[in-house]
Design a protein around this motif. Structure first.
Motif, PDB file in Angstrom:
ATOM      1  N   PHE A  25      19.542  26.140   1.709  1.00 25.75           N
ATOM      2  CA  PHE A  25      21.036  26.579   1.948  1.00 25.75           C
ATOM      3  C   PHE A  25      21.931  25.952   2.759  1.00 25.75           C
ATOM      4  N   CYS A  26      21.461  25.791   3.951  1.00 27.65           N
ATOM      5  CA  CYS A  26      22.552  25.394   5.091  1.00 27.65           C
ATOM      6  C   CYS A  26      21.839  24.569   5.968  1.00 27.65           C
ATOM      7  N   GLN A  27      22.306  23.277   6.085  1.00 32.21           N
ATOM      8  CA  GLN A  27      21.846  22.332   7.242  1.00 32.21           C
ATOM      9  C   GLN A  27      22.858  21.982   8.316  1.00 32.21           C
ATOM     10  N   SER A 227      23.748  23.535  -1.757  1.00 32.75           N
ATOM     11  CA  SER A 227      23.495  23.313  -0.341  1.00 32.75           C
ATOM     12  C   SER A 227      24.648  22.991   0.498  1.00 32.75           C
ATOM     13  N   ILE A 228      24.515  23.323   1.632  1.00 30.36           N
ATOM     14  CA  ILE A 228      25.681  23.211   2.745  1.00 30.36           C
ATOM     15  C   ILE A 228      25.358  22.143   3.813  1.00 30.36           C
ATOM     16  N   VAL A 229      26.186  21.354   4.283  1.00 35.83           N
ATOM     17  CA  VAL A 229      25.691  20.622   5.588  1.00 35.83           C
ATOM     18  C   VAL A 229      26.963  20.890   6.403  1.00 35.83           C
ATOM     19  N   ALA A 230      26.962  21.565   7.584  1.00 37.01           N
ATOM     20  CA  ALA A 230      27.982  22.323   8.176  1.00 37.01           C
ATOM     21  C   ALA A 230      27.887  21.491   9.663  1.00 37.01           C
ATOM     22  N   TYR A 250      23.772  13.065   3.998  1.00 35.73           N
ATOM     23  CA  TYR A 250      23.229  14.161   2.969  1.00 35.73           C
ATOM     24  C   TYR A 250      23.701  13.963   1.494  1.00 35.73           C
ATOM     25  N   ARG A 251      24.366  12.905   1.177  1.00 41.96           N
ATOM     26  CA  ARG A 251      24.730  12.901  -0.313  1.00 41.96           C
ATOM     27  C   ARG A 251      25.513  13.974  -0.514  1.00 41.96           C
ATOM     28  N   CYS A 252      26.619  14.152   0.254  1.00 41.86           N
ATOM     29  CA  CYS A 252      27.460  15.235  -0.166  1.00 41.86           C
ATOM     30  C   CYS A 252      28.617  14.842  -1.157  1.00 41.86           C
ATOM     31  N   SER A 253      29.070  15.888  -1.877  1.00 43.85           N
ATOM     32  CA  SER A 253      29.732  15.739  -2.883  1.00 43.85           C
ATOM     33  C   SER A 253      31.201  16.424  -2.922  1.00 43.85           C
TER      34      SER A 253
END
Length: 546
Positions: A25-27, A227-230, A250-253
């Protein structure tokens, strides 16, 4: 979503924990350590908080304000309040730059208005020496215990799910009440406008006590099972390149940013990102987006394709986004005749011999929302500037505890935004706000346009200029006041800078600006979202004027 079985944020949380429990969910993306939560862990910890609140006497429908620093505890503490049948609301934690006595004095007024009996604060903020003095309730610090048993209670989809408080320099903010149904409906419509996919991932540094962080970067991923990278907001300010690093690693979009953040990245990131191929959209939101911003960003980071720079128009009163530019298409500004905007209050294409004002579109209304531009209740003609009003099936319920303000802004199903803009060929263009508008000798001039111009003057600290109106009784008109930070101390250099500011503003807006004050770095007051506050800086300027 099956319309026969109304969902809520809590039923979706439980469903995700069952169906995708081991999914991230969150990293957190920190300099040291990287705490993370799966959906299953998120539900377990949220249940612990629900029992924690109920064990301290929390009752259905009461507001629980959360004063917590950045960390994974934010998410279950918030959702746990919902599971307990309460209404959570994120508050900005006390920062090192704020005076504790003034901070708590302002927040005590807010806590009284929303009738809070329980507040959750970090252990550091619970220190009596910080002037907390919460006399009409109980101060809790995070200690949720081990009870992870289900909370057997049903939640009405029409019930208030949360309060989203406006940004500001103090706690005197209005709380926007949003129902579960409105939040889920808006997220479904906005996800469709963005074409969000199950594999998409959000990178964010945005605080959760602002609507862009809360709705776009917490609840939208939660509802859609993403998923979230914060990043820590304060860490991002010091090392803004970490945002690009998070996207790459993290290959965020998707990333949402206020306009000033694009400039911060351009000013401070020395090495361009290497591989941002996963990025689908960098969405400009929360402040007027400037054509100059996108031009500068594309020049600074040419490896980021122009079509990835997008814009949305959003506010807590419509949950979040009301309009969105088309993903995958380059956002093209209008070349407007500046005189027509200043004196005629309307858009007219710039002729070859006219002064151009570039205006960015904020997109078309997303499904479920209607947008009108009106002047004194009458629909404005295409291209005519007026107040933007909105209606739809995901408007806010009320300003919590402020019935008069609710009646003033929510009339016959239409929310009166106080934003000014115009419609052109189906797209909305925002020109400013009513309280941002300076009417100087009959000309309509927007404070943010003045500030953008002043920031281009050599010697002015980038992003550290403010403009506001002050009534000049002798002239019978508003005058423009400019305050800008600079590190130059030489008297002749300061005199030259003031002359350069005045000359530029005379050239652009055809008005004489004589009240130009240059101040040392750190003089200007900012809101909790990092914006320079016109209201508070006007107050400060007036105090020092006396």
């Amino acid at each position: 979503m099956n319309p026969a079985i109304p969902d809520t944020l809590t039923t979706l949380l439980e469903r995700h924990a069952r169906e995708r429990g081991e999914q991230l969910f969150c990293q957190l993306f920190l300099e040291e350590g990287a705490p993370r939560l799966t959906y299953a862990e998120l539900l377990r910890q949220s249940r612990r908080y629900a029992h924690f609140y109920r064990g301290h006497g929390a009752e259905d429908g009461e507001v629980i304000p959360l004063f917590l620093p950045h960390g994974v505890d934010l998410f279950p503490a918030f959702l746990g309040a919902m599971l307990a049948g309460c209404i959570p609301s994120f508050m900005p934690p006390l920062s090192a730059k704020q005076e504790p006595q003034l901070y708590w004095q302002a927040h005590r007024e807010l806590l009284k208005r929303i009738r809070a009996r329980l507040i959750l604060v970090s252990p550091e903020m619970a220190n009596p020496g910080d002037n907390l003095d919460f006399r009409h309730g109980t101060v809790l610090t995070p200690d949720p215990g081990d009870d992870e048993s289900p909370i057997n209670r049903a939640t009405d989809p029409e019930a208030i799910a949360l309060l989203q408080h406006s940004s500001g320099t103090t706690g005197l903010k209005k709380g926007v009440a949003l129902s579960h149904r409105a939040i889920l409906r808006q997220i479904d419509c906005y996800a469709a406008a963005l074409d969000l996919q199950p594999t998409d991932r959000i990178a964010t540094w945005l605080p959760l006590y602002h609507d862009m962080g809360l709705l776009a970067c917490f609840l939208t991923p939660l509802v859609r099972g993403l998923s979230i990278v914060a990043l820590d907001p304060f860490e991002w300010v010091l090392r803004p390149e970490r945002l690009f690093e998070a996207v790459e690693r993290y290959r965020c979009s998707h990333v949402w940013l206020p306009n000033f953040a694009y400039h911060h990245l351009c000013r401070t990131v020395e090495q361009p990102p290497r591989d941002l191929s996963s990025l689908k959209a960098l969405i400009n939101c929360s402040e007027p987006c400037k054509a100059e911003t996108f031009r500068l960003f594309s020049e600074t980071f040419p490896t980021i394709a122009a079509e990835k720079l997008q814009i949305c128009y959003a506010m807590a009163e419509t949950v979040f986004a009301a309009t969105q530019t088309t993903p995958g298409q380059v956002v093209t500004p209008l070349a407007a005749d500046r005189r027509a905007l200043l004196e005629g209050n309307r858009y007219r294409p710039a002729a070859a011999d006219s002064t151009i004002q570039w205006i960015m579109p904020v997109g078309r209304p997303i499904e479920g929302i209607a947008v009108r531009v009106v002047n004194e209740g009458v629909d404005a003609a295409e291209g005519e500037v007026g107040e933007v009003i909105l209606a739809g099936d995901f408007l806010f319920s009320s300003y919590f505890g402020l019935p008069e303000l609710t009646r003033e802004r929510l009339q016959n199903g239409w929310y009166h935004s106080n934003d000014l803009g115009f419609l052109w060929q189906g797209e909305l263009y925002i020109t400013g706000r009513k309280d941002d508008l300076i009417i100087c000798h009959g000309k309509n001039i927007y404070a943010h346009d003045v500030e953008e111009a002043v920031n281009r003057v050599p010697g002015v600290k980038p992003g550290r200029a403010v403009a506001f109106a002050h009534f000049d009784a002798a002239q019978g008109s508003q005058e423009i006041v400019v305050v800008a930070e600079t590190e130059m101390g030489d008297a002749d250099l300061l005199k030259g800078m003031r002359r350069a500011v005045a000359t530029l503003l005379q050239s652009l807006f055809q008005v004489r600006v004589s009240r130009i004050r240059l101040v040392e770095p750190g003089w200007l007051v900012k809101t909790t979202s990092g914006k320079v506050s016109r209201k508070e800086n006007l107050k400060k300027w007036l105090r020092e004027l006396d």
